[in-house]
Enzyme design. Structure first.
Site, PDB file in Angstrom:
ATOM      1  N   GLY A  47      18.670  66.849  45.542  1.00  0.00           N
ATOM      2  CA  GLY A  47      17.577  67.623  44.951  1.00  0.00           C
ATOM      3  C   GLY A  47      18.050  68.386  43.730  1.00  0.00           C
ATOM      4  O   GLY A  47      19.257  68.586  43.519  1.00  0.00           O
ATOM      5  N   GLU A 150      16.354  74.068  47.631  1.00  0.00           N
ATOM      6  CA  GLU A 150      15.844  73.903  46.263  1.00  0.00           C
ATOM      7  C   GLU A 150      14.924  75.059  45.877  1.00  0.00           C
ATOM      8  O   GLU A 150      14.975  75.544  44.736  1.00  0.00           O
ATOM      9  CB  GLU A 150      15.124  72.562  46.116  1.00  0.00           C
ATOM     10  CG  GLU A 150      15.998  71.337  46.326  1.00  0.00           C
ATOM     11  CD  GLU A 150      17.268  71.348  45.496  1.00  0.00           C
ATOM     12  OE1 GLU A 150      17.278  71.916  44.387  1.00  0.00           O
ATOM     13  OE2 GLU A 150      18.280  70.802  45.979  1.00  0.00           O
TER      14      GLU A 150
HETATM   15 NI    NI Z   1      21.461  73.471  44.684  1.00  0.00          NI
END
Ligand code: NI
Length: 192
Positions: A47, A150
């Site tokens: 991510g 994230e």
């Molecule tokens: Ni990260």
């Protein structure tokens, strides 16, 4: 499309809360997301948040490959299944219980290291997608962990700040030495 430079821990852009995106369909957001996906692919990560590429906007791209999913056979995009490439714009996370689990994390902005991080085991998240529609998903375990990691980037938080046992913060190539007994344990959780 272009490869973007990834900020590393210590750069101020990683510490500042990101601003909401006003129009998910705007051309500059489409371009940013395309560049983020290319950058993530090139870096080989799971991510990437926009703050990591020096853009202080609430945009995340991620996926959960089948080999990292809790249940590779489950429906793609489901709580425990693999998750195809997903774009989250202005994501919001709601924990579905107080239960937290420890798991190993690494980060493109903290290269070479990994550590054990407690995260909510079950969450629901909502976000805009690139076409402006609303995405809502339930997520568990690794899927939930990735989204929490994230989205933390969008609030200026890096995973070491979430750690409760800093003795588990280690250099990946150090624990991966064949002579180290811990290697087997790390491989068991898919981190080595
Ligand atoms: Ni990260």
């Amino acid at each position: 499309m272009a490869l973007l430079k990834i900020a590393r821990m210590g750069h101020p852009v990683l510490r500042e809360p990101a601003a909401a995106v006003e129009d998910a369909r705007a051309a500059e957001i489409q371009r940013l997301v395309a560049d983020m996906i290319e950058t993530l692919r090139d870096a080989g990560g799971i991510g990437l948040a926009a703050t990591q590429v020096h853009v202080p906007l609430r945009v995340v791209v991620f996926s959960v490959p089948a080999m990292r999913a809790e249940d590779a056979e489950a429906e793609p995009g489901s709580a425990r299944g693999p998750v195809p490439q997903t774009v989250l714009i202005n994501p919001v996370i709601q924990p579905l219980s107080d239960e937290k689990v420890q798991g190993i994390e690494a980060c493109l902005s903290v290269p070479g290291l990994m550590g054990m991080v407690p995260r909510f085991r079950r969450i629901r998240y909502t976000a805009r997608t690139l076409d402006g529609s609303v995405l809502e998903r339930d997520a568990e375990d690794f899927h939930a962990r990735v989204v929490q990691h994230e989205c933390d980037h969008l609030d200026g938080v890096l995973y070491p700040q979430r750690m409760t046992d800093l003795s588990t913060l280690v250099f990946i190539d150090e624990v991966q030495r064949p002579s180290r007994g811990v290697t087997a344990a790390l491989q068991a959780v898919g981190a080595a």
